[in-house]
Design an enzyme around this catalytic site. Sequence first.
Site, PDB file in Angstrom:
ATOM      1  N   THR A 118       0.618  -1.058   0.119  1.00  0.00           N
ATOM      2  CA  THR A 118      -0.040  -0.092   0.007  1.00  0.00           C
ATOM      3  C   THR A 118       0.843   1.124   0.002  1.00  0.00           C
ATOM      4  O   THR A 118       2.126   1.232  -0.218  1.00  0.00           O
ATOM      5  CB  THR A 118      -0.911  -0.217   1.145  1.00  0.00           C
ATOM      6  N   ASN A 119       0.595   2.416   0.152  1.00  0.00           N
ATOM      7  CA  ASN A 119       1.137   3.596   0.214  1.00  0.00           C
ATOM      8  C   ASN A 119       0.552   4.527   1.440  1.00  0.00           C
ATOM      9  O   ASN A 119      -0.003   4.150   2.212  1.00  0.00           O
ATOM     10  CB  ASN A 119       0.997   4.389  -0.926  1.00  0.00           C
ATOM     11  N   ARG A 120       1.011   5.701   1.649  1.00  0.00           N
ATOM     12  CA  ARG A 120       1.051   6.365   3.007  1.00  0.00           C
ATOM     13  C   ARG A 120      -0.491   7.147   2.815  1.00  0.00           C
ATOM     14  O   ARG A 120      -0.739   8.157   3.845  1.00  0.00           O
ATOM     15  CB  ARG A 120       2.073   7.375   3.158  1.00  0.00           C
TER      16      ARG A 120
END
Length: 413
Positions: free
Chosen positions: A220-222
Amino acid sequence: MTMTDGVTLLRGKRIILGVTGSIAVYKAVDLASKLTQTGALVDVIMTDAAQKFVTPLTFGAVTGRAVYTSMWQTDSGSGLPTHIAHVGLGEGAALYVIAPATADALARLAHGFAGDLLAVTALAARCPLVIAPAMDAGMYAHPAVQANVRTLVERGAYLIEPDEGRFASGLHGKGRFPETPALIGAIRAALGRGGNLEGRRVVVTAGGTREALDPVRYITNRSSGKQGYALAQAALDAGAQVTLITSADLHPPYGADVIRVGSAQELHDATMRETIRADALIMAAAVADFRPAAAAEHKIKKGEGDAGLTIQLERNPDILAAVAARRERSGSPRVLVGFAAESRDVVAYGQEKLARKRLDLLVANDISAVDAGFETDTNRVILISRDAVEPLDLMSKAHVSETVIERVAQLLT
Ligand code: PMT
């Protein structure tokens, strides 16, 4: 995002809060306090029964304004023309919220009684009326109460449905006074009626997509979803019907239709479906460009990676490009807004994305700044359209959203 963000809708607005005699009065104190914190000017009217639970002093302390308890009150100290209190209170008010509204108050309002300040102000005021009933479940379900609620709604009142749950009596059912965030959300929705996106359908995407590696792990990402949720709230404030497609776990804004997704493919499918009849799409989601070519059916064991583990990635669909391509044929959604998360050459990359994805507006943010982009409550964006580049100052994500929503409304007219 906190529930008191995006306060332009409430700032400086005079809201009459009518409080009637229910144990839920203590929650109305919190409502009065939070409304005041948003910048609203809250004038509280208390019935005699309400004062059995809490004193006017309590409301006065949280609102910093006079509290009204009698039709015959002539001196409020607040500068209102209270020699005719009910007329003075109604004049210039943006909203009259009766919360909590007891069965007795609903009956008196439905039948146009004018025996106390709360009821007579409801007759005199010209602003929209919001009612938040709170009572025992058996009482709320009673045909007499339901008929009174129906009468008020048919007459244009905005109903905040009570919650289901446990009562002070120990019984369970529907009739509980909602919590403050839901009440504020409903008040915002009532104030947003007739806003510049009234009658428009807006789809907003939010959060970072999750690309499964195996049943327990994902890439995933932030992205926290804060920017997307703030956009959904701003669109609601402007009166739009909002669908929020999200992979974030935040509490959604009141009134949004929420669709929860995980992967970019799920986000793609939901966005394609929901934008068929939408007026605008705002893609604030941080979509993974790549996903594992094959997610393992079972949990990957340590031993499998002793010689190093290689994960083969493949491209995800470009959602904005797919919606834009379909728009060439169908003409909708009329407005397409993309975001660009960049760490350098923000304007140049933004302009390239605007053209390649055939967008009407691109919101570029520098995600290398500590006070902008991912996870923060603030953002510093550059609005890029075909003929303009407009840098905005650092501001809350709520205020960024209000500006973007204003542009969307302009593009739709
Ligand atoms: O969620 P927060 O913590 O509040 O953070 C907000 C944010 C930084 C995530 C947000 O402001 C933001 O920039 N969102 C877009 C992130 C992104 O994916 O940017 P991008 O430059 O990779 O993509 C450009 C645009 O194409 C975006 O609108 C994206 O949603 C869209 N896209 C990207 C890839 C893909 N496969 N399909 C797409 O539609």
